[in-house]
Design an enzyme around this catalytic site. Structure first.
Site, short mmCIF file in Angstrom:
data_model
loop_
_atom_site.label_atom_id
_atom_site.label_comp_id
_atom_site.label_asym_id
_atom_site.label_seq_id
_atom_site.Cartn_x
_atom_site.Cartn_y
_atom_site.Cartn_z
N ASP A 83 0.82 -1.51 0.04
CA ASP A 83 0.16 -0.13 0.25
C ASP A 83 1.05 0.91 0.38
O ASP A 83 1.60 1.02 0.51
CB ASP A 83 -0.48 0.45 0.79
CG ASP A 83 -1.87 0.98 1.15
OD1 ASP A 83 -3.03 0.61 -0.25
OD2 ASP A 83 -2.16 2.20 2.15
N PHE A 166 4.75 5.89 -13.29
CA PHE A 166 3.20 5.39 -13.56
C PHE A 166 2.83 6.75 -12.09
O PHE A 166 3.49 6.93 -11.15
CB PHE A 166 1.99 3.93 -12.92
CG PHE A 166 3.20 3.34 -11.10
CD1 PHE A 166 3.72 3.15 -11.40
CD2 PHE A 166 1.89 3.99 -10.48
CE1 PHE A 166 4.10 2.75 -9.99
CE2 PHE A 166 1.56 3.54 -9.25
CZ PHE A 166 3.20 2.57 -9.21
N LYS A 189 14.52 4.89 -10.85
CA LYS A 189 13.54 5.27 -10.25
C LYS A 189 13.92 4.36 -9.20
O LYS A 189 13.86 4.13 -7.68
CB LYS A 189 12.41 4.79 -10.10
CG LYS A 189 11.48 4.87 -9.51
CD LYS A 189 9.86 4.59 -10.39
CE LYS A 189 8.35 4.73 -9.01
NZ LYS A 189 7.69 3.97 -8.76
P1 ITT Z 1 -3.26 -2.49 -5.45
O1 ITT Z 1 -4.00 -1.49 -4.46
O2 ITT Z 1 -3.74 -3.55 -6.51
O3 ITT Z 1 -1.69 -2.13 -4.82
P2 ITT Z 1 -3.52 0.71 -5.76
O4 ITT Z 1 -3.35 1.36 -7.72
O5 ITT Z 1 -4.91 0.43 -5.67
O6 ITT Z 1 -3.71 -0.92 -6.52
P3 ITT Z 1 -3.20 1.46 -3.81
O7 ITT Z 1 -3.81 1.10 -3.27
O8 ITT Z 1 -1.65 1.23 -2.91
O9 ITT Z 1 -2.79 0.44 -4.77
O10 ITT Z 1 -2.17 3.13 -4.67
C1 ITT Z 1 -1.34 3.41 -4.39
C2 ITT Z 1 -1.03 5.25 -5.52
O11 ITT Z 1 -0.48 6.11 -5.29
C3 ITT Z 1 -1.03 4.56 -6.84
O12 ITT Z 1 -2.33 4.37 -7.26
C4 ITT Z 1 -0.95 5.94 -7.42
O13 ITT Z 1 -1.33 6.99 -8.22
C5 ITT Z 1 0.04 6.36 -5.82
N1 ITT Z 1 1.86 5.25 -6.17
C6 ITT Z 1 1.75 5.03 -5.77
N2 ITT Z 1 3.26 4.67 -5.25
C7 ITT Z 1 3.72 5.16 -6.86
C8 ITT Z 1 4.53 5.74 -7.33
O14 ITT Z 1 5.64 4.77 -7.37
N3 ITT Z 1 4.95 6.59 -8.17
C9 ITT Z 1 3.81 7.21 -8.47
N4 ITT Z 1 2.70 7.06 -7.53
C10 ITT Z 1 2.02 6.03 -7.30
#
Ligand code: ITT
Length: 211
Positions: A83, A166, A189
């Site tokens: 998360d 992303f 990164k």
């Molecule tokens: P899962 O729960 O299936 O893993 P999710 O995208 O819903 O996928 P999260 O609830 O953890 O995952 O939300 C993470 C969000 O935070 C992600 O969609 C990005 O918008 C942001 N994020 C996290 N890590 C990032 C990164 O390395 N680079 C850019 N944005 C990131």
């Protein structure tokens, strides 16, 4: 007779986010003699999980537990969920655990970034500090749970730059950098990200377990 080498731990990466999967494929590629990483296809895909927690730790645990339950029919698998999100100081830590749905449930990465850039319009560079957060929740096959949290400090750019990565990568400038993560290669990164640091903590843990 010589003792046979221990079987590597099979760890399911519990995510539905292809950007995270790409990050992990760079980070987990080498240096993990104790583990083999597999996708959620081994349990028929990532289940829907309501991320009702108010912390990264709570939500990582919800995702890992949901997938770990599904492994019980087969047994033998460990699970790792991520998360993560972006905490912007000027916004009191928002979007935080709501990073994926900042502009609404189902919002695209671009919509989330645009909302963030709008919220920071006219905010001077010295007040644009932020950090990426990553909490990894590992559940071992027998059910023991371990969590690892790491951060990557930086600032929010005035506009999106770069096509790599992303989520918020095109608007995030890591400390000491001039490029956004969106302008960095996946390897660049991987040298400094929140996810890379959390994976480092996981690597230390796994090597101590075996060593
Ligand atoms: P899962 O729960 O299936 O893993 P999710 O995208 O819903 O996928 P999260 O609830 O953890 O995952 O939300 C993470 C969000 O935070 C992600 O969609 C990005 O918008 C942001 N994020 C996290 N890590 C990032 C990164 O390395 N680079 C850019 N944005 C990131």
């Amino acid at each position: 007779m010589a003792a046979s080498a221990p079987e590597p731990l099979q760890i399911i990466i519990a995510t539905s986010n292809p950007g995270k999967v790409r990050d992990f494929s760079v980070l987990l590629g080498t240096d993990f003699p104790e583990a083999q990483f597999v996708g959620t296809e081994v349990i028929g895909g990532m289940p829907e999980v309501d991320e009702t927690g108010t912390t990264f730790e709570a939500n990582a645990r919800l995702k890992a537990e949901a997938v770990w339950q599904l492994t019980q029919a087969k047994g033998g698998y460990a699970v790792m969920a991520d998360d993560s999100g972006l905490a912007v100081d000027y916004l009191g830590g928002a979007p935080g655990v709501y990073s994926a749905r900042y502009a609404g449930v189902g919002a695209s990465d671009g919509e989330n970034r645009d909302k963030l850039l709008d919220a920071l319009q006219e905010v001077p560079v010295d007040q644009r500090s932020a950090r990426f957060v990553c909490n990894l929740c590992l559940i071992l096959p027998e059910g023991q749970l371990h969590q690892f949290e790491a951060y990557c400090e930086g600032t929010i750019a005035n506009k999106a730059r770069g096509e790599n990565g992303f989520g918020y990568d095109p608007v995030f400038i890591g400390e000491g950098m001039t490029e956004t993560f969106g302008e960095c290669s996946p390897q660049e990164k991987a040298q400094r990200s929140h996810r890379a640091k959390a994976v480092g903590l996981l690597r230390d843990f796994l090597s101590q377990q075996v060593g």
